[in-house]
Scaffold this active site. Structure first.
Site, PDB file in Angstrom:
ATOM      1  N   TYR A  31     -10.869   1.064  10.866  1.00  0.00           N
ATOM      2  CA  TYR A  31     -12.118   1.378  10.149  1.00  0.00           C
ATOM      3  C   TYR A  31     -12.524   0.340   9.113  1.00  0.00           C
ATOM      4  O   TYR A  31     -13.567   0.475   8.489  1.00  0.00           O
ATOM      5  CB  TYR A  31     -12.024   2.748   9.468  1.00  0.00           C
ATOM      6  CG  TYR A  31     -10.754   3.018   8.689  1.00  0.00           C
ATOM      7  CD1 TYR A  31     -10.542   2.457   7.446  1.00  0.00           C
ATOM      8  CD2 TYR A  31      -9.759   3.845   9.217  1.00  0.00           C
ATOM      9  CE1 TYR A  31      -9.371   2.699   6.741  1.00  0.00           C
ATOM     10  CE2 TYR A  31      -8.587   4.095   8.525  1.00  0.00           C
ATOM     11  CZ  TYR A  31      -8.401   3.514   7.290  1.00  0.00           C
ATOM     12  OH  TYR A  31      -7.244   3.756   6.608  1.00  0.00           O
ATOM     13  N   LYS A  32     -11.713  -0.714   8.928  1.00  0.00           N
ATOM     14  CA  LYS A  32     -12.052  -1.704   7.890  1.00  0.00           C
ATOM     15  C   LYS A  32     -12.895  -2.817   8.516  1.00  0.00           C
ATOM     16  O   LYS A  32     -14.029  -2.569   8.909  1.00  0.00           O
ATOM     17  CB  LYS A  32     -10.777  -2.222   7.243  1.00  0.00           C
ATOM     18  CG  LYS A  32      -9.974  -1.133   6.518  1.00  0.00           C
ATOM     19  CD  LYS A  32      -8.706  -1.711   5.930  1.00  0.00           C
ATOM     20  CE  LYS A  32      -7.798  -0.670   5.318  1.00  0.00           C
ATOM     21  NZ  LYS A  32      -8.338  -0.099   4.076  1.00  0.00           N
ATOM     22  N   PHE A  81       0.856  -1.183   0.000  1.00  0.00           N
ATOM     23  CA  PHE A  81       0.000   0.000   0.000  1.00  0.00           C
ATOM     24  C   PHE A  81       0.898   1.242   0.000  1.00  0.00           C
ATOM     25  O   PHE A  81       1.835   1.335   0.802  1.00  0.00           O
ATOM     26  CB  PHE A  81      -0.913  -0.011   1.231  1.00  0.00           C
ATOM     27  CG  PHE A  81      -1.979   1.038   1.164  1.00  0.00           C
ATOM     28  CD1 PHE A  81      -3.125   0.823   0.407  1.00  0.00           C
ATOM     29  CD2 PHE A  81      -1.827   2.242   1.820  1.00  0.00           C
ATOM     30  CE1 PHE A  81      -4.114   1.796   0.319  1.00  0.00           C
ATOM     31  CE2 PHE A  81      -2.810   3.220   1.739  1.00  0.00           C
ATOM     32  CZ  PHE A  81      -3.953   3.002   0.980  1.00  0.00           C
ATOM     33  N   ASP A  95       1.864  -5.018   8.400  1.00  0.00           N
ATOM     34  CA  ASP A  95       0.690  -4.161   8.295  1.00  0.00           C
ATOM     35  C   ASP A  95      -0.513  -5.097   8.172  1.00  0.00           C
ATOM     36  O   ASP A  95      -0.619  -5.866   7.208  1.00  0.00           O
ATOM     37  CB  ASP A  95       0.820  -3.258   7.057  1.00  0.00           C
ATOM     38  CG  ASP A  95      -0.358  -2.297   6.894  1.00  0.00           C
ATOM     39  OD1 ASP A  95      -1.450  -2.601   7.411  1.00  0.00           O
ATOM     40  OD2 ASP A  95      -0.178  -1.251   6.232  1.00  0.00           O
ATOM     41  N   ARG A 105     -12.806  -4.347  -6.761  1.00  0.00           N
ATOM     42  CA  ARG A 105     -12.579  -5.103  -5.516  1.00  0.00           C
ATOM     43  C   ARG A 105     -13.898  -5.387  -4.819  1.00  0.00           C
ATOM     44  O   ARG A 105     -14.739  -4.490  -4.701  1.00  0.00           O
ATOM     45  CB  ARG A 105     -11.796  -4.217  -4.531  1.00  0.00           C
ATOM     46  CG  ARG A 105     -10.362  -4.314  -4.537  1.00  0.00           C
ATOM     47  CD  ARG A 105      -9.662  -3.667  -3.358  1.00  0.00           C
ATOM     48  NE  ARG A 105     -10.287  -2.594  -2.618  1.00  0.00           N
ATOM     49  CZ  ARG A 105      -9.761  -2.029  -1.534  1.00  0.00           C
ATOM     50  NH1 ARG A 105      -8.591  -2.453  -1.071  1.00  0.00           N
ATOM     51  NH2 ARG A 105     -10.360  -1.045  -0.900  1.00  0.00           N
TER      52      ARG A 105
HETATM   53  C1  PLP Z   1      -2.487  -1.796   3.847  1.00  0.00           C
HETATM   54  C2  PLP Z   1      -2.873  -0.412   4.262  1.00  0.00           C
HETATM   55  N1  PLP Z   1      -2.062   0.298   5.068  1.00  0.00           N
HETATM   56  C3  PLP Z   1      -2.359   1.563   5.441  1.00  0.00           C
HETATM   57  C4  PLP Z   1      -3.536   2.156   5.035  1.00  0.00           C
HETATM   58  C5  PLP Z   1      -3.841   3.601   5.364  1.00  0.00           C
HETATM   59  O1  PLP Z   1      -3.805   3.866   6.682  1.00  0.00           O
HETATM   60  P1  PLP Z   1      -4.167   5.300   7.300  1.00  0.00           P
HETATM   61  O2  PLP Z   1      -4.925   6.064   6.285  1.00  0.00           O
HETATM   62  O3  PLP Z   1      -4.991   4.951   8.502  1.00  0.00           O
HETATM   63  O4  PLP Z   1      -2.914   5.933   7.679  1.00  0.00           O
HETATM   64  C6  PLP Z   1      -4.421   1.448   4.225  1.00  0.00           C
HETATM   65  C7  PLP Z   1      -5.679   2.082   3.795  1.00  0.00           C
HETATM   66  O5  PLP Z   1      -6.474   1.567   3.071  1.00  0.00           O
HETATM   67  C8  PLP Z   1      -4.075   0.140   3.825  1.00  0.00           C
HETATM   68  O6  PLP Z   1      -4.885  -0.557   3.015  1.00  0.00           O
END
Ligand code: PLP
Length: 415
Positions: free
Chosen positions: A225-226, A128, A200, A374
């Site tokens: 939030y997921k 990501f 992560d 998705r």
């Molecule tokens: C794998 C991954 N890491 C980090 C994040 C983003 O995290 P944040 O916006 O809470 O910093 C996301 C958001 O979709 C994600 O899918």
């Protein structure tokens, strides 16, 4: 679907679903099939009352007293303990705080500090983007010549692990493809070379059981939030293996990470436990929503979550496979359950417009550039009948070319 697996009958699967009753604990609008809980989880009904109570009583009446009387001050630890349970981690090893990006900044900085004399951070090109951006930022900030080395695919990672690698930083389940790494095996391979590992878990937490402690991960981070349903912009979480407690110093040395914040000492004395990873005042309304959403997980059997998640994904793949070739939908998610998380993704032309046409018909998934549609599978509130219906609506949209309508080609800021 794998021809060796039996065909799933949605009606039968719904009847024998042990998680069926959880659906009633969520607010879901009539006529919507929600396949985006991997991006923003649905609203647990109990959250509204809890947040209103916090506003009306704890804030409105209790005022500042509520930091003690409602124990607002320990929300990050209490929520962290609830998250720890579903991550297979000890209670005092997880806190809820800040965002995933910020938490990555903290743990990556600490990990590099703990593994001096090595210059590489290994990750994946397909990770990501925020993870890669933060890693590049941390390397620059430290200014000791650290550099990010990226694998081109999951199979290349082990080959990059050498004696100059300080940290292996991976997302357990890929946000685009849904590919899932073998956490325990990769952690072991890294440790054998003296490398610390950060996972992560944004697309893992709440989607499947895991054993963070058993895998011996050094650090982990992830979103609230997921699949955890903590609400838009919910606090994220952060895990630190107890063997690193006290042996580190994270750089966001705010007063909530101080050993004794209300001594108001002018010099910083870090807490020697997970609390050092806190920084400033917790956002109480968001924390309370997250706490209430996590309370629901106390009743959830994580093995049942995984079993249903696999079956929901299999069913969707099974249904879409009857027309995928005709419409050039390329399945990018592994068919083997052990290699995937809880989503199904297809590469296709006009993916953005197809997804907008689906959303207009009540099937909410999302689009990830350049060409991925998705579909997130959330076992707590999705039925097999809905998944079958979503596939049928997708087929209809492709057959009728409904996605060609101009309104489906207008890009929103969030895709
Ligand atoms: C794998 C991954 N890491 C980090 C994040 C983003 O995290 P944040 O916006 O809470 O910093 C996301 C958001 O979709 C994600 O899918």
């Amino acid at each position: 679907m794998d021809s060796t697996r039996t065909r799933i009958d949605p009606a039968e699967a719904d009847l024998s679903d042990p998680l069926r009753s959880f659906r009633d604990r969520f607010e879901l609008p009539e006529g919507v099939i929600y396949l985006d809980g991997n991006s923003l989880g649905a609203l647990p009904k109990s959250v509204r009352q809890r947040v209103l109570n916090t506003i009306d009583k704890e804030w409105g009446v209790g005022l500042i007293r509520s930091w003690n009387t409602a124990d607002w001050v320990h929300l990050p630890q209490r929520v962290g303990a609830r998250i720890a349970r579903i991550l297979g981690a000890g209670e005092e090893t997880v806190v809820a705080a800040d965002s995933t990006s910020i938490n990555l900044f903290k743990v990556l900085s600490a990990a590099l500090d703990l593994n001096p004399g090595r210059s590489k951070i290994v990750s994946e090109r397909e990770n990501f983007p925020t993870d890669l951006y933060i890693a590049a930022g941390v390397a620059k900030q430290i200014g000791k010549g650290h550099r990010l080395v990226l694998s081109d695919g999951p199979g290349d990672i082990r080959g990059l692990l050498d004696e100059d690698v300080a940290v292996l930083m991976l997302t357990h389940v890929n946000y685009r493809t849904g590919y899932r790494h073998d956490m325990a095996a990769l952690t072991r391979a890294a440790h054998d070379k003296g490398i610390l590992v950060i996972w992560d878990l944004a697309h893992t937490a709440g989607a499947m059981p895991i054993d963070l402690a058993g895998a011996d991960a050094d650090f982990a981070i992830g979103c609230g939030y997921k699949y955890l349903n903590g609400g838009p912009g919910a606090p994220a979480f952060l895990y630190v293996n107890p063997r690193h407690h006290g042996g580190f110093r994270q750089p966001l040395s705010g007063w909530f990470g101080h050993r004794s914040p209300f001594d108001f000492d002018s010099s910083y004395a870090p807490s020697d436990n997970i609390e050092q990873y806190l920084c400033g005042t917790p956002p109480v309304l968001g924390m309370v929503a997250m706490d209430e959403a996590m309370a629901l997980w106390d009743d959830v059997d994580m093995a049942a979550i995984r079993t249903k998640s696999i079956a929901l994904c299999d069913l969707f793949i099974q249904e879409v496979s009857t027309f995928a070739e005709k419409f050039a939908l390329g399945l990018v998610t592994p068919r083997e359950p052990e290699l995937r998380g809880s989503q199904v993704s297809y590469a296709c032309e006009n993916g953005y417009a197809i997804m907008q046409a689906l959303i207009a018909r009540g099937v909410i998934g999302d689009f990830r550039a350049p060409d991925i549609i998705r579909f997130g599978m959330t076992p707590l509130y999705l039925s097999f009948a809905e998944v079958e219906r979503a596939a049928a609506i997708l087929k209809d949209i492709l057959e009728t070319r409904a996605w060609e309508a101009p309104e489906f080609h207008v890009r929103g800021a969030v895709t």
